[in-house]
Design a protein around this motif. Structure first.
Motif, mmCIF file in Angstrom:
data_model
loop_
_atom_site.group_PDB
_atom_site.id
_atom_site.type_symbol
_atom_site.label_atom_id
_atom_site.label_comp_id
_atom_site.label_asym_id
_atom_site.label_seq_id
_atom_site.Cartn_x
_atom_site.Cartn_y
_atom_site.Cartn_z
ATOM 1 N N LEU A 1 0.833 -1.209 0.000
ATOM 2 C CA LEU A 1 0.000 0.000 0.000
ATOM 3 C C LEU A 1 0.864 1.254 0.000
ATOM 4 O O LEU A 1 0.542 2.238 -0.680
ATOM 5 C CB LEU A 1 -0.919 -0.008 1.222
ATOM 6 C CG LEU A 1 -2.035 -1.058 1.241
ATOM 7 C CD1 LEU A 1 -2.753 -1.046 2.584
ATOM 8 C CD2 LEU A 1 -3.024 -0.809 0.109
ATOM 9 N N LEU B 1 -2.032 4.285 6.628
ATOM 10 C CA LEU B 1 -1.919 3.040 5.864
ATOM 11 C C LEU B 1 -2.248 1.824 6.723
ATOM 12 O O LEU B 1 -2.855 0.864 6.239
ATOM 13 C CB LEU B 1 -0.519 2.913 5.274
ATOM 14 C CG LEU B 1 -0.170 3.903 4.152
ATOM 15 C CD1 LEU B 1 1.256 3.690 3.674
ATOM 16 C CD2 LEU B 1 -1.145 3.778 2.979
ATOM 17 N N HIS C 1 -5.157 -0.666 5.785
ATOM 18 C CA HIS C 1 -4.871 -2.099 5.659
ATOM 19 C C HIS C 1 -5.825 -2.920 6.528
ATOM 20 O O HIS C 1 -6.369 -3.950 6.084
ATOM 21 C CB HIS C 1 -3.414 -2.361 6.058
ATOM 22 C CG HIS C 1 -3.031 -3.798 6.053
ATOM 23 N ND1 HIS C 1 -3.070 -4.591 7.179
ATOM 24 C CD2 HIS C 1 -2.591 -4.601 5.044
ATOM 25 C CE1 HIS C 1 -2.671 -5.812 6.877
ATOM 26 N NE2 HIS C 1 -2.369 -5.849 5.586
ATOM 27 N N VAL D 1 -5.552 1.497 -2.842
ATOM 28 C CA VAL D 1 -5.940 0.082 -2.806
ATOM 29 C C VAL D 1 -6.032 -0.483 -4.223
ATOM 30 O O VAL D 1 -5.624 -1.626 -4.480
ATOM 31 C CB VAL D 1 -7.266 -0.088 -2.055
ATOM 32 C CG1 VAL D 1 -7.644 -1.565 -1.982
ATOM 33 C CG2 VAL D 1 -7.168 0.486 -0.654
ATOM 34 N N ALA E 1 -2.514 -1.202 -5.543
ATOM 35 C CA ALA E 1 -1.952 -2.385 -4.898
ATOM 36 C C ALA E 1 -2.611 -3.659 -5.418
ATOM 37 O O ALA E 1 -1.936 -4.656 -5.697
ATOM 38 C CB ALA E 1 -2.108 -2.266 -3.383
#
Length: 439
Positions: free
Chosen positions: A25, A56, A60, A98, A101
């Motif tokens: 991320l 982050l 996550h 997101v 990633a």
């Protein structure tokens, strides 16, 4: 994961989300352009970075426990060359992170599946790779007919149910599929009003290009590969970049059957060809000679990725050569934008104007300065200099800026015109090492 995808083309991946780590991320955040426009939440790259590590970690955790919610895209429009407006969706910063990633994880799988003639928005592939493959296919292959195909409003017509079914061929992780569904169904906000998205994927979103490639991989690429092996009588070449495809044929009847079958194929998946941009033309090594024998004019040209492709001859031997020049529409549109911007900057210091215009001319040259196109590159440079001269003279009613001085400014600030790319076959052979990305 990439090795498993390469070994088993039928494998379905049941555990992917754990690859979306905090480090991934953060790498996605760093890859976002700091000056990019914010989404509907108004959060900028700089704002988010004020407490990056904590942000982050929180992001996550929400992604992995299912609490992450996709925000609607902010709808903006940019002008197209035909005068229409192209809708873009500006995602919120967290959605961009997101999506980037997740796209990196999915690319590891789908890059093992995508076919060689697909070039658009793929890692390690560019517009010039597609242009090289097309040029080599036309000059080396038995190509006598060209189908220049364009899909109408492709990004806004993707059928969500079909896309989800295609994804399930490879992805069995329900958490990943739910993430993608959230992005597809988040909707758009325009002038403060939210509207639901029942089809399509927002242009400009980080995940959109991958999803668009997956859709066409199943709808177009695999079908074309099968059609060529089962139905074509002669040779065929294919080059696709996103929703633009060029298909070359040895025989006209192959081309006509393919076009009819392609229309039927697209209709099954909620797509259609743009009739005004889709053409079947006679083109290739023998096109000029064959048309002359039938009393017809020179072969038509076609545009692909900003270049107009034409049948030509070499000066020394008179043999067939593929001529590629800057598309007139692209050049005119770019020069209009340059003229407008220079008039707005005309009262800025000359060094500032020179640095800005140099970046524009350099960027244009970096893309269009291919062998055989130096005249068009020089013409763009010259016209940009004329616009600059006119803008500087408008700074005062008593301007004393002569053309001789203008030429000194040109030489001082703007880069010289020169070819920036090798011949297509040289780079094509070096890149593919005898493998054919048009097959």
């Amino acid at each position: 994961m990439r090795q498993a995808a390469r070994r088993d083309k039928d494998a379905r991946f049941t555990a992917l989300l754990h690859h979306v780590s905090v480090d991934r991320l953060e790498a996605a955040y760093r890859a976002i352009r700091p000056g990019a426009a914010p989404g509907v939440d108004g959060v900028t790259w700089k704002d988010y970075g004020q407490d990056l590590e904590e942000n982050l970690r929180d992001l996550h955790a929400r992604v992995h426990r299912g609490a992450y919610r996709a925000r609607p895209s902010r709808r903006v429009y940019i002008p197209k060359q035909d005068g229409r407006q192209r809708p873009l969706g500006v995602a919120s910063l967290e959605d961009k992170i997101v999506q980037r990633a997740m796209a990196e994880v999915l690319n590891a799988i789908y890059e093992c599946d995508f076919l060689g003639f697909s070039y658009g928005f793929r890692p390690g592939r560019s517009q010039h790779d597609a242009l090289d493959a097309l040029a080599v296919g036309i000059t080396r292959g038995r190509v006598n007919w060209i189908l220049d195909a364009d899909i109408r409003d492709y990004f806004s017509k993707l059928d969500h149910s079909w896309l989800e079914r295609f994804l399930e061929h490879r992805i069995a992780d329900r958490r990943v599929l739910r993430l993608i569904q959230k992005w597809l169904r988040a909707g758009v906000i325009e002038d403060g009003d939210w509207s639901r998205t029942v089809e399509g994927t927002p242009q400009g979103a980080s995940i959109s290009t991958l999803l668009a490639n997956v859709y066409l991989h199943y709808v177009f690429d695999l079908w074309v590969h099968q059609w060529r092996g089962r139905r074509a009588r002669g040779e065929m070449i294919v080059v696709r970049f996103a929703d633009d495809a060029v298909v070359g044929f040895e025989h006209r009847d192959d081309a006509e059957r393919f076009l009819a079958d392609l229309r039927e194929r697209f209709a099954e998946f909620n797509l259609e060809l743009a009739d005004e941009k889709t053409r079947l033309i006679e083109f290739g090594r023998f096109a000029a000679q064959n048309r002359e024998q039938r009393g017809l004019p020179k072969p038509e040209t076609f545009d692909f990725l900003g270049f107009t492709h034409a049948c030509a001859k070499t000066r020394k031997t008179g043999r067939f050569a593929l001529k590629r020049v800057t598309s007139k529409k692209r050049m005119r549109a770019k020069l209009r934008a340059v003229k407008t911007e220079l008039m707005q900057r005309r009262h800025d210091p000359i060094p500032d104007q020179g640095q800005w215009l140099a970046s524009v001319v350099r960027g244009h040259s970096n893309y269009y300065a291919v062998p055989g196109n130096i005249d068009a590159v020089a013409a763009f440079h010259a016209q940009a200099t004329r616009h600059w001269h006119r803008a500087l003279r408008r700074r005062s009613q008593r301007s004393r800026l002569t053309w001789e001085r203008m030429q000194r400014l040109d030489k001082r600030w703007l880069p010289a015109d020169r070819i920036k790319h090798p011949w297509p076959d040289v780079r094509f052979d070096a890149r593919t090492q005898a493998r054919s990305p048009v097959r």
